[in-house]
Design an enzyme around this catalytic site. Structure first.
Site, PDB file in Angstrom:
ATOM      1  CG  ASN A 179       0.360   3.140 -11.072  1.00  0.00           C
ATOM      2  OD1 ASN A 179       0.250   2.290 -11.943  1.00  0.00           O
ATOM      3  ND2 ASN A 179       1.543   3.483 -10.566  1.00  0.00           N
ATOM      4  CG  ASP A 197       5.598  10.868  -9.634  1.00  0.00           C
ATOM      5  OD1 ASP A 197       6.648  10.550 -10.208  1.00  0.00           O
ATOM      6  OD2 ASP A 197       4.540  11.130 -10.244  1.00  0.00           O
ATOM      7  CE  LYS A 205      -6.643  -3.048   8.736  1.00  0.00           C
ATOM      8  NZ  LYS A 205      -7.775  -3.962   8.764  1.00  0.00           N
ATOM      9  N   PRO A 251      12.974   8.370  -6.042  1.00  0.00           N
ATOM     10  CG  PRO A 251      14.468   6.578  -6.078  1.00  0.00           C
ATOM     11  CD  PRO A 251      13.330   7.153  -5.297  1.00  0.00           C
ATOM     12  CG  ASP A 252      12.536  10.504 -12.836  1.00  0.00           C
ATOM     13  OD1 ASP A 252      12.906   9.591 -13.618  1.00  0.00           O
ATOM     14  OD2 ASP A 252      11.626  11.300 -13.128  1.00  0.00           O
ATOM     15  CB  ILE A 253      13.978   4.691 -12.290  1.00  0.00           C
ATOM     16  CG1 ILE A 253      13.430   4.347 -10.894  1.00  0.00           C
ATOM     17  CG2 ILE A 253      14.916   3.600 -12.793  1.00  0.00           C
ATOM     18  CD1 ILE A 253      12.463   3.184 -10.872  1.00  0.00           C
ATOM     19  CE  LYS A 290       6.015  13.526 -17.827  1.00  0.00           C
ATOM     20  NZ  LYS A 290       4.849  12.824 -17.350  1.00  0.00           N
ATOM     21  CE  LYS A 296      10.358  11.907 -16.224  1.00  0.00           C
ATOM     22  NZ  LYS A 296      10.048  10.904 -15.221  1.00  0.00           N
TER      23      LYS A 296
END
Ligand code: C5P
Length: 390
Positions: A198, A267, A277, A295-297, A327, A331
Site C-alpha cells: 500500500n 488485511d 513467477k 491477524p490484526d496486530i 474503530k 479494537k
C-alpha cells in the site's frame, strides 16, 4: 572542532543546525584548521570563527569566557584523542580547552579517531572520566575508517549528531518507558517477484519513533519495507509481511509499556504464494487468487491479559468522525489517532483527530516531525504514573 579528517563532516552538521534555527558559533583548534578552513565554517555558520585565545575581536577580550556564556551547549565534533585527554585532565592551554573548562553549559563530545587510538586504555580511561564528570559522549560509530582500517572510533554521521543534539534538549516526558512501534506498509507476496502493498511511506511512524526516543523512551521499531533512515538511538527490526510483523510484535510486547500501531498492515494475504513467477499462458490469461485474513496486530495486543497502553492509527478515505470512534471501540484501544489517508500517505505533514472514550480532539495540520512531538506529549500525559505503581 578539533583536528581530524572528520572535520569536513562538520560543515554538513553546521548546515543542519542552522537550517533548524540554531545559532552556531564555531571555535576551532589550530589542528582543526589544517583539515577545513575557518572561511568555510564562517560561511556556513554565518558568524566569525574563533581559533585563538589571543583573538581581540570579543569586546572585553575574553573569548574563553564570553563565547560559552551565550551557548546552550558546547559540542566538540570531531573530538580527537588528544582533546579527550585534555578535557579529562582539565587542561586549558588553547581557546577551545579553556572555553570548556570555563563553561557553565552542558558539554557533548563526538569522538573521531582510529580504532587503536579509541581502544587505547588511556583513551578509555579518559572517556570514563568524562562520563563520570557528566560530559555526554555521542558515539563513536563502527565501520570503515579514513586510515583504511575497520572498527570502533568512526565519528557519527552529521545527521546522527544532529539528532542526538536535538534529543539532548528534548523534554524527557517518556523517560524510563519502553515503546514498541510498527511503521510503514507490509508486503504480501503473490509469487517471488510480485506482491500486494500500500501507499504508506512510514514517515509518521518513523517520526513518532524519533520523537519518543528524544523524549527519553527506549524504542523498538518494527518496520515494513520503507526507504527511510533509522532514527538515532532507535532499535529497528525490518519485516515484510503482516505475519512477520505480528510475530515480531508478539515477541517484543511483553517488554513494552506502550504499543503504537502506525503501520498500514495488509488485511489479507493470498492463501498460497506461487513458488515461481506466475506466467500468462494460452489456457489461463488471468490468475485467480484466494485471500485469507491476516491477524490484526493491534487488536491482538489490546486483547492480551496485561496489555501495554495501546495506541492505534486509522487512515480513512472519508467519514473519519464515524470510522475513527467505531474503530477505537472495536479494537478496544484507549486512544486512536485518525487521519484521512489520501491527505497523509507519503506527505511530510498531517492533520489528525484523537479519538478516546472521553471524546475527540482535533489537532491542527502540522509537519509530521512536529506532530510526532505533540503526539508523544499527548500519549505521555495519558500513561499511568509508574511511580505510583512501584
Ligand atoms: O482496521 P484498520 O486497518 O484501519 O486499523 C488501523 C489500525 O490497526 C492501525 O493502528 C494498524 O497499525 C492496526 N492494524 C494492525 N493489524 C492489522 C490491521 C491494522 O495492527 N492487520
Amino acid at each position: 572542532m578539533t583536528g581530524g579528517i572528520a572535520c569536513y563532516k562538520i560543515a554538513e552538521l553546521t548546515r543542519l543546525l542552522t537550517k533548524a534555527g540554531a545559532t552556531v558559533q564555531v571555535v576551532m583548534t589550530e589542528a582543526a584548521t589544517q583539515f577545513i578552513t575557518p572561511v568555510t565554517m564562517q560561511a556556513l555558520s554565518g558568524r566569525p570563527v574563533y581559533t585563538s585565545q589571543w583573538d581581540g575581536r570579543v569586546p572585553n577580550n575574553m573569548a574563553h569566557i564570553d563565547l560559552s556564556r551565550e551557548a546552550d551547549a558546547i559540542v566538540i565534533a570531531p573530538a580527537s584523542t588528544d582533546f579527550l585527554a585534555k578535557l579529562a585532565h582539565g587542561f586549558a592551554d588553547d581557546l577551545l580547552s579553556t572555553l570548556c573548562v570555563a563553561r557553565d553549559c552542558p558539554l557533548l563530545v563526538v569522538p573521531a579517531m582510529n580504532r587503536q587510538m579509541w581502544q587505547n586504555p588511556a583513551t578509555q580511561r579518559n572517556v570514563a572520566q568524562l562520563r563520570a564528570d557528566g560530559i555526554e559522549t555521542l558515539g563513536p560509530d563502527s565501520g570503515p575508517q579514513a586510515c583504511g582500517e575497520i572498527g570502533d572510533g568512526r565519528m557519527l554521521e552529521p545527521e546522527a549528531i544532529y539528532e542526538a543534539i536535538v534529543s539532548f534538549f528534548a523534554p524527557k516526558v517518556l523517560a524510563g518507558r519502553r515503546l514498541l512501534i510498527t511503521a510503514g506498509p507490509t508486503f504480501e507476496p503473490l509469487d517471488p517477484v510480485r506482491g500486494i502493498t500500500n501507499r504508506s511511506s512510514g514517515k509518521m511512524g518513523f517520526a513518532l519513533a524519533r520523537a519518543a526516543q528524544q523524549a527519553g523512551a527506549e524504542v523498538h521499531l518494527v518496520a515494513g519495507p520503507v526507504a527511510l533512515a533509522t532514527p538515532w538511538g532507535v532499535y529497528r527490526e525490518d519485516v515484510q509481511t503482516a505475519q512477520q510483523m505480528y510475530d515480531a510484535v508478539m515477541r517484543e510486547v511483553p517488554d513494552a509499556d506502550v504499543f503504537i500501531g502506525v503501520a498500514a498492515v495488509a488485511d489479507w494475504r493470498v492463501d498460497h504464494v506461487a513458488a515461481h513467477k506466475i506466467k500468462k499462458t494460452a489456457e489461463q490469461r488471468m490468475p485467480t487468487f484466494t485471500f485469507v485474513e491476516n491477524p490484526d496486530i493491534l487488536a491482538s495486543v489490546a486483547a492480551l491479559p496485561d496489555p501495554p497502553y495501546c495506541v492505534g492509527f486509522a487512515a480513512e478515505s472519508g467519514d473519519l468522525e464515524v470510522h475513527g470512534e467505531e474503530k477505537r471501540a472495536r479494537k478496544k484501544v484507549p486512544l486512536l489517532i485518525g487521519n484521512l489517508g489520501p491527505l497523509t500517505f507519503g506527505r511530510d505533514d498531517n492533520e489528525v483527530v484523537l479519538f478516546e472514550a472521553a471524546g475527540r480532539t482535533p489537532l491542527p495540520r502540522a509537519a509530521k516531525a512536529a506532530l510526532a512531538q505533540t503526539l508523544v506529549a499527548e500519549i505521555a500525559r495519558r500513561l499511568p504514573d509508574t511511580s505510583i505503581i512501584s
